[in-house]
Every structure is written in structure tokens, then in C-alpha cells.
Design a protein around this motif. Sequence first.
Motif, PDB file in Angstrom:
ATOM      1  N   LEU A 220       0.818  -1.206   0.000  1.00  0.00           N
ATOM      2  CA  LEU A 220       0.000   0.000   0.000  1.00  0.00           C
ATOM      3  C   LEU A 220       0.856   1.261   0.000  1.00  0.00           C
ATOM      4  CD1 LEU A 220      -3.022  -0.703   2.396  1.00  0.00           C
ATOM      5  CD2 LEU A 220      -3.095  -0.202  -0.049  1.00  0.00           C
ATOM      6  N   ALA A 221       1.973   1.237   0.734  1.00  0.00           N
ATOM      7  CA  ALA A 221       2.863   2.398   0.759  1.00  0.00           C
ATOM      8  C   ALA A 221       3.424   2.683  -0.641  1.00  0.00           C
ATOM      9  CB  ALA A 221       3.997   2.163   1.747  1.00  0.00           C
ATOM     10  N   ILE A 222       3.832   1.632  -1.346  1.00  0.00           N
ATOM     11  CA  ILE A 222       4.307   1.794  -2.731  1.00  0.00           C
ATOM     12  C   ILE A 222       3.156   2.282  -3.607  1.00  0.00           C
ATOM     13  CG2 ILE A 222       5.250   0.591  -4.737  1.00  0.00           C
ATOM     14  CD1 ILE A 222       6.530  -1.383  -2.687  1.00  0.00           C
ATOM     15  N   GLY A 223       1.962   1.748  -3.337  1.00  0.00           N
ATOM     16  CA  GLY A 223       0.786   2.150  -4.099  1.00  0.00           C
ATOM     17  C   GLY A 223       0.471   3.634  -3.967  1.00  0.00           C
ATOM     18  N   CYS A 224       0.773   4.223  -2.819  1.00  0.00           N
ATOM     19  CA  CYS A 224       0.538   5.659  -2.623  1.00  0.00           C
ATOM     20  C   CYS A 224       1.403   6.485  -3.575  1.00  0.00           C
ATOM     21  CB  CYS A 224       0.830   6.048  -1.172  1.00  0.00           C
ATOM     22  SG  CYS A 224      -0.388   5.419   0.010  1.00  0.00           S
ATOM     23  N   ILE A 225       2.657   6.090  -3.738  1.00  0.00           N
ATOM     24  CA  ILE A 225       3.537   6.778  -4.688  1.00  0.00           C
ATOM     25  C   ILE A 225       3.043   6.541  -6.115  1.00  0.00           C
ATOM     26  CG2 ILE A 225       5.924   7.036  -5.482  1.00  0.00           C
ATOM     27  CD1 ILE A 225       6.810   5.834  -2.803  1.00  0.00           C
ATOM     28  N   LEU A 226       2.632   5.310  -6.389  1.00  0.00           N
ATOM     29  CA  LEU A 226       2.117   4.959  -7.710  1.00  0.00           C
ATOM     30  C   LEU A 226       0.885   5.793  -8.057  1.00  0.00           C
ATOM     31  CD1 LEU A 226       2.177   3.059 -10.194  1.00  0.00           C
ATOM     32  CD2 LEU A 226       0.832   1.426  -8.843  1.00  0.00           C
ATOM     33  N   LEU A 227       0.058   6.047  -7.072  1.00  0.00           N
ATOM     34  CA  LEU A 227      -1.151   6.843  -7.268  1.00  0.00           C
ATOM     35  C   LEU A 227      -0.801   8.230  -7.811  1.00  0.00           C
ATOM     36  CD1 LEU A 227      -3.997   7.036  -4.611  1.00  0.00           C
ATOM     37  CD2 LEU A 227      -3.317   9.045  -5.899  1.00  0.00           C
ATOM     38  N   VAL A 228       0.209   8.865  -7.239  1.00  0.00           N
ATOM     39  CA  VAL A 228       0.624  10.208  -7.682  1.00  0.00           C
ATOM     40  C   VAL A 228       1.154  10.158  -9.112  1.00  0.00           C
ATOM     41  CG1 VAL A 228       2.142  12.161  -7.222  1.00  0.00           C
ATOM     42  CG2 VAL A 228       1.145  10.904  -5.310  1.00  0.00           C
ATOM     43  N   VAL A 229       1.971   9.149  -9.408  1.00  0.00           N
ATOM     44  CA  VAL A 229       2.529   9.010 -10.763  1.00  0.00           C
ATOM     45  C   VAL A 229       1.414   8.823 -11.779  1.00  0.00           C
ATOM     46  CG1 VAL A 229       4.007   7.602 -12.253  1.00  0.00           C
ATOM     47  CG2 VAL A 229       4.705   8.070  -9.896  1.00  0.00           C
ATOM     48  N   LYS A 230       0.445   7.973 -11.454  1.00  0.00           N
ATOM     49  CA  LYS A 230      -0.654   7.714 -12.379  1.00  0.00           C
ATOM     50  C   LYS A 230      -1.544   8.950 -12.568  1.00  0.00           C
ATOM     51  CE  LYS A 230      -0.243   3.371 -13.649  1.00  0.00           C
ATOM     52  NZ  LYS A 230      -0.155   2.992 -15.082  1.00  0.00           N
ATOM     53  N   ALA A 231      -1.730   9.731 -11.516  1.00  0.00           N
ATOM     54  CA  ALA A 231      -2.518  10.959 -11.627  1.00  0.00           C
ATOM     55  C   ALA A 231      -1.860  11.941 -12.586  1.00  0.00           C
ATOM     56  CB  ALA A 231      -2.705  11.594 -10.256  1.00  0.00           C
ATOM     57  N   VAL A 232      -0.540  12.028 -12.542  1.00  0.00           N
ATOM     58  CA  VAL A 232       0.209  12.892 -13.457  1.00  0.00           C
ATOM     59  C   VAL A 232       0.148  12.328 -14.876  1.00  0.00           C
ATOM     60  CG1 VAL A 232       2.518  13.732 -14.054  1.00  0.00           C
ATOM     61  CG2 VAL A 232       1.735  13.805 -11.673  1.00  0.00           C
ATOM     62  N   GLU A 233       0.314  11.011 -15.000  1.00  0.00           N
ATOM     63  CA  GLU A 233       0.294  10.372 -16.314  1.00  0.00           C
ATOM     64  C   GLU A 233      -1.040  10.580 -17.015  1.00  0.00           C
ATOM     65  OE1 GLU A 233       1.444   5.977 -18.059  1.00  0.00           O
ATOM     66  OE2 GLU A 233       0.095   6.092 -16.338  1.00  0.00           O
ATOM     67  N   SER A 234      -2.130  10.618 -16.255  1.00  0.00           N
ATOM     68  CA  SER A 234      -3.453  10.782 -16.853  1.00  0.00           C
ATOM     69  C   SER A 234      -3.583  12.102 -17.611  1.00  0.00           C
ATOM     70  CB  SER A 234      -4.538  10.686 -15.774  1.00  0.00           C
ATOM     71  OG  SER A 234      -4.501  11.807 -14.903  1.00  0.00           O
ATOM     72  N   VAL A 235      -2.807  13.114 -17.220  1.00  0.00           N
ATOM     73  CA  VAL A 235      -2.837  14.404 -17.914  1.00  0.00           C
ATOM     74  C   VAL A 235      -2.370  14.241 -19.355  1.00  0.00           C
ATOM     75  CG1 VAL A 235      -1.940  16.763 -17.952  1.00  0.00           C
ATOM     76  CG2 VAL A 235      -2.455  15.655 -15.758  1.00  0.00           C
ATOM     77  N   PHE A 236      -1.304  13.481 -19.545  1.00  0.00           N
ATOM     78  CA  PHE A 236      -0.738  13.315 -20.889  1.00  0.00           C
ATOM     79  C   PHE A 236      -1.623  12.418 -21.757  1.00  0.00           C
ATOM     80  CE2 PHE A 236       2.942  13.708 -17.891  1.00  0.00           C
ATOM     81  CZ  PHE A 236       3.108  15.071 -18.096  1.00  0.00           C
ATOM     82  N   ILE A 237      -2.279  11.423 -21.137  1.00  0.00           N
ATOM     83  CA  ILE A 237      -3.245  10.613 -21.868  1.00  0.00           C
ATOM     84  C   ILE A 237      -4.411  11.478 -22.328  1.00  0.00           C
ATOM     85  CG2 ILE A 237      -4.894   8.699 -21.661  1.00  0.00           C
ATOM     86  CD1 ILE A 237      -2.953   7.387 -19.696  1.00  0.00           C
ATOM     87  N   CYS A 238      -4.871  12.341 -21.428  1.00  0.00           N
ATOM     88  CA  CYS A 238      -5.975  13.249 -21.732  1.00  0.00           C
ATOM     89  C   CYS A 238      -5.611  14.177 -22.895  1.00  0.00           C
ATOM     90  CB  CYS A 238      -6.311  14.056 -20.478  1.00  0.00           C
ATOM     91  SG  CYS A 238      -7.550  15.322 -20.717  1.00  0.00           S
ATOM     92  N   ALA A 239      -4.386  14.709 -22.889  1.00  0.00           N
ATOM     93  CA  ALA A 239      -3.949  15.628 -23.945  1.00  0.00           C
ATOM     94  C   ALA A 239      -3.937  14.927 -25.303  1.00  0.00           C
ATOM     95  CB  ALA A 239      -2.570  16.186 -23.617  1.00  0.00           C
ATOM     96  N   GLN A 240      -3.462  13.686 -25.339  1.00  0.00           N
ATOM     97  CA  GLN A 240      -3.441  12.938 -26.601  1.00  0.00           C
ATOM     98  C   GLN A 240      -4.862  12.703 -27.110  1.00  0.00           C
ATOM     99  OE1 GLN A 240      -0.789  12.374 -28.220  1.00  0.00           O
ATOM    100  NE2 GLN A 240       0.951  11.955 -26.874  1.00  0.00           N
TER     101      GLN A 240
END
Length: 444
Positions: free
Chosen positions: A133-153
Motif C-alpha cells: 500500500l505504501a508503494i501504491g501511494c507513490i504509484l497513485l501520484v505518478v498515475k494521476a500525473v500520467e493521466s494528464v498526458f493521456i488526456c492531452a493525446q
Amino acid sequence: MSFTAKLRSVHISNATYGIADYVSLPALMLCSAPFLLHRLGVEQYAIWVLASAAVTSGILLSAGFGDAALKFIAAYRGSNDHVGVERIIRTLLGINLALGTTIAILVGLLIPFLVSHLPNVSAALRISYQRALAIGCILLVVKAVESVFICAQRAYERYDVAARFTIATRVATIGAAVAIAAFGRGTVTIMLSTLLIAIISASLQAFAVWRRLAMHSLLPSLNRASVRELFGFGAFSWIQGAVGLLTGQADRFLVGYLLGMHAIAYYSICVQAALPIHGIVAAGLQVLFPYLAARLGLLSASAMRQKFATAFAVNVVLVAALAAPVIFGSRYILRLWMGEDFSSHAYVALSITACGFALLGLNVTGFYMLMAMGRIKLLALVNVAGAAAMLAAIAILAPRFGIVGAAAGRLIYGPIICLIYIPLRKALHITQGVPTQASMQGAL
């Protein structure tokens, strides 16, 4: 090839990539589950599923402004306002980074509570779950940022680029999980590999957006005008996403509470089997949203009606093709998949559930057209009403008719959502001039 034929080809390609994006994850999970379950064991596999579910829920909440950004990026792109596009992207980065970090911190603070309330779990597994879960918390932030670039495409109608990144990331993630399990390592190592792959994917997508859109900067920003734009639309989009997340889980908890854990197994399998009826249609027709948002002030009312008629015809054909085999072949499907005993208990519920998702699938065209017109408040309110009515119907029918009653309770959701076609019909019958976004909103 004529321009019209080329444009049609692009739409078909985008729809195909949208569907491939949707089906890739369940297909990969279905193929890998037997091996992972065998190699990891039931408890380690369950920890991975729970940690992944927590991350997915957090991502959905932290990236809830993606629909708003997609609309405004597409609109600015349609008016050739490159500065506006960059401003929205940088502002969405700031919002998603702030929301993702906040949710990750809240989840991190809840980890001790979540771990301590796991029943019949050894100390070693509790530690594994806590670390995952602790690793998942960091992953959550990365995925939230990544979603911006998916949205732009997607706002630039490049669903092929977004889907290729997403599918490649999923293949790499599941492939790494299989390899790690084969070497005898556990959930924590799988989560670490998932985080590493997500960081690489987000970095590559950031570079692709920066280069393709010729952006001057990708530093997060909180431009006041863009924040107002995104929150004006995105707040209701976020509410709608939260309602969807709630109803996707709340009905199962309600069935479990009313009928017991044995019934929830039957009900959950029925929902899982019928869900793609709506999901595949929504994935295929999602290209309508950026396409119409970029051209809302350019298309005449008659052109809008023509686009609607074409899209709705495709919508109906897809729903019929996906729903008919499940509705009429539910007993045979469950017999092959789950066995004769399971089939005899659940096939009626599956047929009814498939009808419910078919009705819900018929709203997809109207949903994306109203999204492009900026009517997110209307959509959010209708979804809240539909979700409340569905849960109330399940609460009334399930105690009397069991899982068949619970499935019947879902039937009310689709017709309520389809009420969106009433205001949409009014908007599409504006007959003079070229409709602007303001005139379309006024008609609604």
C-alpha cells in the motif's frame, strides 16, 4: 483517398484503439490470473488485488478533472489557441499533482488502520500489505500525473498514441508480475516493478506531448482563469466519477448485507459478465467527445443532427450485438464458465443484468454529446438520481426475490440515464445558423 473517407478512417481507428484500451486490462488479468494465483498463493494474490484496487480508486478520485481538461483542450485546439492548450495542460498537472498527493497522504495515514483490520492474516502478510500500500501511494501520484498526458493525446483525437502507451504499460506490468512470481518473489516486488514501469511510461508520455504539441513548458501551474474553467466543469465531472465509483461497489455491499456472502458471489459474477456491454460501447464511442468539443462552434444544427443520427445508429447496433448473446445465452455462458450448479442459480439474474447494462449502453451517444456541449451539471444530477433509484430498488427487491431482485433493481438505472435525450433533442432542433456552445447550452 477523399478527405471524408480519411476522416471516417481516423474515427474508426480511434474507436478501435479505444475498445482495445478498454479490453486490454481485463484480458491480461484473465490470462495471468491462474498462473499468478498458483505461484503467489491466494493470500499474496489477494493483497495485490486489494492494493491495486486502492490505487485505482485513488486515481479515479485524483484524476476526476480529466473530462474537463479534454473538453477545453479540444475547444482551444479547435480555435487554434495554442497558448490556451498549454495553459490548460499545465493547470491540470498542478491540480492532479495536488489532489493525487493529498489522497496519497490520506491513504498513507489510513494504512495502519487498514492493515490492523485484516481478519485471519499472519504478521508477515500484514507487513507485505502495508509495504504494498505504501508503494501504491507513490504509484497513485505518478498515475494521476500520467493521466494528464493521456488526456492531452485524446483531446487531439490521437487515441492510437494514448492506447499504445497504455496497452504497452499494462503488458509490461503484467509481464513483470508473471516473471517476478515465477522467480518466487511476492507482492511487494511486483508493486515496485509496477511503480518503475509507471514512472518510465509517464516520462515517455510527457516527452511525447511536449514534442508533438511544441509546448514551451510542462511545469505544473495553477493559472487562476484555467482553474475556474476546469472547476466549473470538472467539479461535476468529479462528482459523476465518484458516484460511478460508489455505485460500482455499493450495490455489491448492499447485496451482501441483505442476502449474505453466498449471494454476492453470484451477483458479482453476473455484473462482471454483463459490464462489457456498456463498457465496450463507451470505449468505442468516446471519440465523439473531443471531436464535437473541437467543432461545436463550426457545425450547423443539421450537421449536429446528422452526427447524432450516425453515432446513435452505431450505438444501437453495438449494444444489440453485445447484449443479445448474454441475454439469450446466459445459461450456456455460465455453464461453460462457472459450471452447471452456478449456472442454474444465476442465469436468470445474468439475463436481467445484461438488459440493465444494455439500457445503460443506449445512453452513450447522448452522454458524450452533452459532455461536448458542456452540460456536465445535468449529467451529474441525472447520474446521482439514477444511482439513488437503483440502490433503493435493490434494497426493496433483493430481500423478496434474491439475486434476481437485485439484478432487476439495476434495470431502473438505464432508463433514468436515457432521460438525457429529452434536453438533447431540444438542443439538436435549433434550426437557424451555426450553433455556438452558448446557444446549445441555452437550449438545454
